[in-house]
Each structure stands twice: as structure tokens, then as C-alpha cells.
Scaffold this motif. Sequence first.
Motif, PDB file in Angstrom:
ATOM      1  N   VAL A  64       0.816  -1.217   0.000  1.00 55.32           N
ATOM      2  CA  VAL A  64       0.000   0.000   0.000  1.00 55.32           C
ATOM      3  C   VAL A  64       0.854   1.273   0.000  1.00 55.32           C
ATOM      4  CG1 VAL A  64      -1.824  -1.235   1.210  1.00 55.32           C
ATOM      5  CG2 VAL A  64      -0.247   0.216   2.508  1.00 55.32           C
ATOM      6  N   LYS A  65       2.158   1.139   0.119  1.00 55.19           N
ATOM      7  CA  LYS A  65       3.030   2.323   0.130  1.00 55.19           C
ATOM      8  C   LYS A  65       2.817   3.163  -1.122  1.00 55.19           C
ATOM      9  CE  LYS A  65       6.934   1.010   3.059  1.00 55.19           C
ATOM     10  NZ  LYS A  65       8.371   0.647   3.095  1.00 55.19           N
ATOM     11  N   GLY A  66       2.709   4.458  -0.908  1.00 50.30           N
ATOM     12  CA  GLY A  66       2.506   5.371  -2.023  1.00 50.30           C
ATOM     13  C   GLY A  66       1.049   5.541  -2.414  1.00 50.30           C
ATOM     14  N   ARG A  67       0.180   4.690  -1.904  1.00 48.25           N
ATOM     15  CA  ARG A  67      -1.251   4.779  -2.219  1.00 48.25           C
ATOM     16  C   ARG A  67      -2.094   5.124  -0.994  1.00 48.25           C
ATOM     17  NH1 ARG A  67      -4.018   0.430  -3.871  1.00 48.25           N
ATOM     18  NH2 ARG A  67      -2.703  -1.074  -2.745  1.00 48.25           N
ATOM     19  N   PHE A  68      -1.714   4.587   0.160  1.00 49.56           N
ATOM     20  CA  PHE A  68      -2.472   4.796   1.391  1.00 49.56           C
ATOM     21  C   PHE A  68      -1.687   5.738   2.307  1.00 49.56           C
ATOM     22  CE2 PHE A  68      -4.919   0.475   1.545  1.00 49.56           C
ATOM     23  CZ  PHE A  68      -5.340   0.684   0.238  1.00 49.56           C
ATOM     24  N   THR A  69      -2.424   6.533   3.063  1.00 50.82           N
ATOM     25  CA  THR A  69      -1.813   7.420   4.048  1.00 50.82           C
ATOM     26  C   THR A  69      -2.582   7.323   5.349  1.00 50.82           C
ATOM     27  OG1 THR A  69      -1.144   8.969   2.306  1.00 50.82           O
ATOM     28  CG2 THR A  69      -1.133   9.779   4.578  1.00 50.82           C
ATOM     29  N   ILE A  70      -1.857   7.058   6.430  1.00 45.03           N
ATOM     30  CA  ILE A  70      -2.465   7.018   7.748  1.00 45.03           C
ATOM     31  C   ILE A  70      -2.144   8.330   8.458  1.00 45.03           C
ATOM     32  CG2 ILE A  70      -0.506   5.863   8.873  1.00 45.03           C
ATOM     33  CD1 ILE A  70      -2.610   4.302  10.542  1.00 45.03           C
ATOM     34  N   SER A  71      -3.130   8.867   9.182  1.00 46.85           N
ATOM     35  CA  SER A  71      -2.929  10.132   9.880  1.00 46.85           C
ATOM     36  C   SER A  71      -3.790  10.136  11.133  1.00 46.85           C
ATOM     37  CB  SER A  71      -3.298  11.301   8.969  1.00 46.85           C
ATOM     38  OG  SER A  71      -4.666  11.247   8.612  1.00 46.85           O
ATOM     39  N   ARG A  72      -3.556  11.147  11.965  1.00 45.94           N
ATOM     40  CA  ARG A  72      -4.323  11.247  13.198  1.00 45.94           C
ATOM     41  C   ARG A  72      -4.804  12.665  13.411  1.00 45.94           C
ATOM     42  NH1 ARG A  72       0.764  12.561  14.604  1.00 45.94           N
ATOM     43  NH2 ARG A  72       1.337  13.444  16.619  1.00 45.94           N
ATOM     44  N   ASP A  73      -5.904  12.766  14.151  1.00 49.50           N
ATOM     45  CA  ASP A  73      -6.438  14.058  14.571  1.00 49.50           C
ATOM     46  C   ASP A  73      -6.541  14.008  16.085  1.00 49.50           C
ATOM     47  OD1 ASP A  73      -8.128  16.184  15.361  1.00 49.50           O
ATOM     48  OD2 ASP A  73      -9.019  16.257  13.366  1.00 49.50           O
ATOM     49  N   ASN A  74      -5.616  14.688  16.746  1.00 42.25           N
ATOM     50  CA  ASN A  74      -5.574  14.631  18.214  1.00 42.25           C
ATOM     51  C   ASN A  74      -6.856  15.160  18.837  1.00 42.25           C
ATOM     52  OD1 ASN A  74      -2.903  14.163  17.365  1.00 42.25           O
ATOM     53  ND2 ASN A  74      -2.115  14.900  19.320  1.00 42.25           N
ATOM     54  N   ALA A  75      -7.363  16.239  18.290  1.00 46.47           N
ATOM     55  CA  ALA A  75      -8.555  16.868  18.884  1.00 46.47           C
ATOM     56  C   ALA A  75      -9.772  15.951  18.806  1.00 46.47           C
ATOM     57  CB  ALA A  75      -8.844  18.187  18.185  1.00 46.47           C
ATOM     58  N   LYS A  76      -9.848  15.168  17.734  1.00 47.53           N
ATOM     59  CA  LYS A  76     -10.997  14.281  17.551  1.00 47.53           C
ATOM     60  C   LYS A  76     -10.725  12.864  18.029  1.00 47.53           C
ATOM     61  CE  LYS A  76     -12.923  16.808  13.616  1.00 47.53           C
ATOM     62  NZ  LYS A  76     -13.376  16.739  12.202  1.00 47.53           N
ATOM     63  N   ASN A  77      -9.477  12.627  18.472  1.00 46.62           N
ATOM     64  CA  ASN A  77      -9.113  11.281  18.933  1.00 46.62           C
ATOM     65  C   ASN A  77      -9.471  10.238  17.874  1.00 46.62           C
ATOM     66  OD1 ASN A  77      -7.814   9.925  21.086  1.00 46.62           O
ATOM     67  ND2 ASN A  77      -9.773   9.092  21.757  1.00 46.62           N
ATOM     68  N   THR A  78      -9.069  10.529  16.674  1.00 41.32           N
ATOM     69  CA  THR A  78      -9.449   9.716  15.518  1.00 41.32           C
ATOM     70  C   THR A  78      -8.234   9.479  14.627  1.00 41.32           C
ATOM     71  OG1 THR A  78     -11.708  10.573  15.542  1.00 41.32           O
ATOM     72  CG2 THR A  78     -10.947   9.613  13.478  1.00 41.32           C
ATOM     73  N   VAL A  79      -8.186   8.287  14.067  1.00 44.21           N
ATOM     74  CA  VAL A  79      -7.162   7.930  13.095  1.00 44.21           C
ATOM     75  C   VAL A  79      -7.843   7.702  11.745  1.00 44.21           C
ATOM     76  CG1 VAL A  79      -5.522   6.124  12.411  1.00 44.21           C
ATOM     77  CG2 VAL A  79      -5.531   6.971  14.755  1.00 44.21           C
ATOM     78  N   TYR A  80      -7.192   8.175  10.698  1.00 46.48           N
ATOM     79  CA  TYR A  80      -7.733   8.051   9.354  1.00 46.48           C
ATOM     80  C   TYR A  80      -6.818   7.198   8.484  1.00 46.48           C
ATOM     81  CZ  TYR A  80     -10.369  12.102  10.936  1.00 46.48           C
ATOM     82  OH  TYR A  80     -11.164  12.956  11.650  1.00 46.48           O
ATOM     83  N   LEU A  81      -7.429   6.527   7.518  1.00 41.72           N
ATOM     84  CA  LEU A  81      -6.664   5.839   6.490  1.00 41.72           C
ATOM     85  C   LEU A  81      -7.195   6.322   5.151  1.00 41.72           C
ATOM     86  CD1 LEU A  81      -4.451   3.710   5.937  1.00 41.72           C
ATOM     87  CD2 LEU A  81      -6.307   2.039   5.626  1.00 41.72           C
ATOM     88  N   GLN A  82      -6.420   7.180   4.502  1.00 40.93           N
ATOM     89  CA  GLN A  82      -6.768   7.661   3.175  1.00 40.93           C
ATOM     90  C   GLN A  82      -6.264   6.658   2.160  1.00 40.93           C
ATOM     91  OE1 GLN A  82      -8.559  10.476   2.185  1.00 40.93           O
ATOM     92  NE2 GLN A  82      -8.434   9.535   0.152  1.00 40.93           N
ATOM     93  N   MET A  83      -7.167   6.106   1.368  1.00 41.41           N
ATOM     94  CA  MET A  83      -6.816   5.077   0.405  1.00 41.41           C
ATOM     95  C   MET A  83      -7.068   5.593  -1.002  1.00 41.41           C
ATOM     96  SD  MET A  83      -8.346   1.700   2.330  1.00 41.41           S
ATOM     97  CE  MET A  83     -10.042   2.205   2.089  1.00 41.41           C
TER      98      MET A  83
END
Length: 116
Positions: A64-83
Amino acid sequence: QVQLVESGGGLVQAGGSLRLSCAASGRTFSGYTVGWFRQVPENEREFVAAIRWGSGTTFYAESVKGRFTISRDNAKNTVYLQMNSLKPEDTAMYYCNARTVSNNYWGQGTQVTVFS
């Protein structure tokens, strides 16, 4: 106890994009490594991506390298996976995972289906 709630799965054409979300309730992600795994029937659950909440260090499976991005939002206590640039072989149930050396929590999963 940490409860993980995933959302954002769905049906998408190859080449398209989806964003998965993993929200925690019960406590914050502080001190945790939060990741995404995926599983298709009759196969083992496989690692996709992870992020260390404190440092923001990220890890990805080669597929998935180069296609997916994992990130976090501290204020929302949420992790995202952009695919992005999704492929039919990305079709699976995607699970959020939050772990420390002594705790390991899983979400209920969200289905991602990519058609060609």
C-alpha cells in the motif's frame, strides 16, 4: 477499556479513493500505536498501516506504500486511512487496532469493496 468505531468503507471503482476513520471512546489514543489491518475470507488478517500516536511515526505494508496514508487528529481522537488508487485486490474487511505492550483492542470492521 477502549472501544473502537470504524467508518468509511464502501463500494468503489478501481482507481478511486476512500477514507476510513477509527474513533476511540472510553479513553484517548495517547500512548497507543493505532493501525489498520485487513482480512479476506479464509486468509489471515494482514497489516496495512500504523501510526504511533505520540510521535506520529507511520508504518506501511509494501503493498500500500505510495497509495495509502495514515494520519491522526488529536482533537478528535481519531485515526484516518486515506486510500487512493484502489485496486480490486484491496477488497477486504478493514479493522482498526489500538495496542500497547499490555493492551490490544480491535474494532468491528468496515468492508471495502473495489470493483474493476
